[in-house]
Scaffold this active site. Sequence first.
Site, PDB file in Angstrom:
ATOM      1  N   ASP A 276       9.431  23.350 -10.757  1.00 35.28           N
ATOM      2  CA  ASP A 276       9.475  23.857 -12.130  1.00 35.28           C
ATOM      3  C   ASP A 276       8.093  23.729 -12.778  1.00 35.28           C
ATOM      4  O   ASP A 276       7.890  24.155 -13.917  1.00 35.28           O
ATOM      5  CB  ASP A 276      10.577  23.168 -12.961  1.00 35.28           C
ATOM      6  CG  ASP A 276      10.348  21.686 -13.148  1.00 35.28           C
ATOM      7  OD1 ASP A 276       9.436  21.126 -12.521  1.00 35.28           O
ATOM      8  OD2 ASP A 276      11.089  21.074 -13.957  1.00 35.28           O
ATOM      9  N   SER A 277       7.122  23.163 -12.029  1.00 36.05           N
ATOM     10  CA  SER A 277       5.725  23.218 -12.465  1.00 36.05           C
ATOM     11  C   SER A 277       5.284  24.666 -12.655  1.00 36.05           C
ATOM     12  O   SER A 277       4.252  24.922 -13.272  1.00 36.05           O
ATOM     13  CB  SER A 277       4.816  22.517 -11.448  1.00 36.05           C
ATOM     14  OG  SER A 277       5.045  23.000 -10.138  1.00 36.05           O
TER      15      SER A 277
ATOM     16  N   ASP B 176      13.668  23.482  -7.220  1.00 37.94           N
ATOM     17  CA  ASP B 176      13.550  22.362  -8.163  1.00 37.94           C
ATOM     18  C   ASP B 176      14.465  22.608  -9.362  1.00 37.94           C
ATOM     19  O   ASP B 176      14.361  23.643 -10.027  1.00 37.94           O
ATOM     20  CB  ASP B 176      12.081  22.314  -8.628  1.00 37.94           C
ATOM     21  CG  ASP B 176      11.697  20.964  -9.170  1.00 37.94           C
ATOM     22  OD1 ASP B 176      12.456  19.993  -8.998  1.00 37.94           O
ATOM     23  OD2 ASP B 176      10.590  20.883  -9.753  1.00 37.94           O
TER      24      ASP B 176
ATOM     25  N   LYS C 267      16.065  19.761  -5.581  1.00 35.66           N
ATOM     26  CA  LYS C 267      15.455  18.492  -5.999  1.00 35.66           C
ATOM     27  C   LYS C 267      15.747  18.250  -7.474  1.00 35.66           C
ATOM     28  O   LYS C 267      15.761  19.202  -8.264  1.00 35.66           O
ATOM     29  CB  LYS C 267      13.935  18.545  -5.773  1.00 35.66           C
ATOM     30  CG  LYS C 267      13.177  17.369  -6.382  1.00 35.66           C
ATOM     31  CD  LYS C 267      11.713  17.358  -6.009  1.00 35.66           C
ATOM     32  CE  LYS C 267      10.797  18.046  -6.996  1.00 35.66           C
ATOM     33  NZ  LYS C 267      10.840  17.539  -8.377  1.00 35.66           N
TER      34      LYS C 267
ATOM     35  N   GLU D  78      14.982  15.108 -10.729  1.00 36.52           N
ATOM     36  CA  GLU D  78      14.171  13.953 -11.121  1.00 36.52           C
ATOM     37  C   GLU D  78      15.065  12.822 -11.620  1.00 36.52           C
ATOM     38  O   GLU D  78      16.102  13.075 -12.229  1.00 36.52           O
ATOM     39  CB  GLU D  78      13.196  14.354 -12.243  1.00 36.52           C
ATOM     40  CG  GLU D  78      12.227  15.447 -11.841  1.00 36.52           C
ATOM     41  CD  GLU D  78      11.247  15.819 -12.962  1.00 36.52           C
ATOM     42  OE1 GLU D  78      11.240  15.155 -14.024  1.00 36.52           O
ATOM     43  OE2 GLU D  78      10.506  16.799 -12.758  1.00 36.52           O
TER      44      GLU D  78
ATOM     45  N   GLU E 286       5.854  10.341  -6.954  1.00 35.59           N
ATOM     46  CA  GLU E 286       4.689  10.968  -7.597  1.00 35.59           C
ATOM     47  C   GLU E 286       3.927   9.937  -8.415  1.00 35.59           C
ATOM     48  O   GLU E 286       4.493   9.271  -9.294  1.00 35.59           O
ATOM     49  CB  GLU E 286       5.152  12.123  -8.503  1.00 35.59           C
ATOM     50  CG  GLU E 286       3.966  12.773  -9.215  1.00 35.59           C
ATOM     51  CD  GLU E 286       4.316  14.044  -9.973  1.00 35.59           C
ATOM     52  OE1 GLU E 286       5.468  14.511  -9.879  1.00 35.59           O
ATOM     53  OE2 GLU E 286       3.421  14.567 -10.671  1.00 35.59           O
TER      54      GLU E 286
HETATM   55  O1  KIV Z   1       7.649  20.986 -10.323  1.00 37.51           O
HETATM   56  C1  KIV Z   1       6.955  20.511  -9.421  1.00 37.51           C
HETATM   57  O2  KIV Z   1       6.095  21.161  -8.817  1.00 37.51           O
HETATM   58  C2  KIV Z   1       7.171  19.134  -9.093  1.00 37.51           C
HETATM   59  C3  KIV Z   1       5.983  18.438  -8.572  1.00 37.51           C
HETATM   60  C4  KIV Z   1       5.150  17.968  -9.719  1.00 37.51           C
HETATM   61  C5  KIV Z   1       6.349  17.367  -7.686  1.00 37.51           C
HETATM   62  O3  KIV Z   1       8.210  18.592  -9.319  1.00 37.51           O
END
Ligand code: KIV
Length: 284
Positions: free
Chosen positions: A48-49, A87, A117, A119, A186
Amino acid sequence: MTERKKTSLPDLFAKVTRGEPLSWLTAYDYPTAYFQEQAGVDMILVGDSLGMTMLGYDSTLPVTMDDMIRHTQAVRRGAPDTFVIGDMPYMSYQPSVETAVRNAGRFMAETGCDAVKLEGGAEMADRVTAIYQSGIPIFGHLGLTPQSASALGGFRLQGKGALQAKKIFDDAMALESAGAVCILLELIPDRLCKLITEEAQQTIIMSLGSGPDAHGQLLIYHDLFGLYPKFKPRMAKVYGDAGQVILNGLKEYVREVTANEFPQKEHYFGMKDEEFDQLLSLMT
Ligand code: KIV
């Protein structure tokens, strides 16, 4: 084109067992995913970056499930044989276990990704277990978790002090017990990352800025190639300044168009005289 069979979860675990470090990168679009697969990257994270690197937001919080689905579909098309992780964006799993399972399922069904994934630590263990029990490989993410950047005091090293380090260690063990197949660490100290990696029994541990002692490394693609103009994190090695190459090319394009140097004969197509004459007659 490189011949390659589709990478599965057992393939990743087999590499870890053989002591071969895993390579992992973010990608958000078709051509980048294509090149990463050709390069032999083991895993691709559609992070989600993308809210920051592709959409220009200041954080990942505005990213929606629809954004993630669209980009993950493009990555899947570019890298059909690579292990792709979707993500889960902000508030797609935090509200409840049911929300988490539904959105994880949507990711799998609509994008063809191989895992998802989320968090968070022990407080997310019930979501992790429910997703795992739905038959979906689930990755955890600890340390600097960007969706909680405000609560963590910004984008900074986590687990510097012993108490906070112990909490991250316990969170990793809770995620492993809950069924996480992989945990991304991270921006935590290298020795904490090593401790967690040594303790993990059935979970792959990956490092992003947390040192060399995990089972593999993740970097943000844009950081590798100077493609994110707002920020250059210390943990990223720059493998080429594509940003500068692109900027130079753009300036040259503007100069050539302005100077009537582009296009040249080889850049456009003509028409046979008789067809053109007929066209003119049709127009009178
Ligand atoms: O969104 C993303 O790319 C991530 C990385 C910062 C690990 O979660």
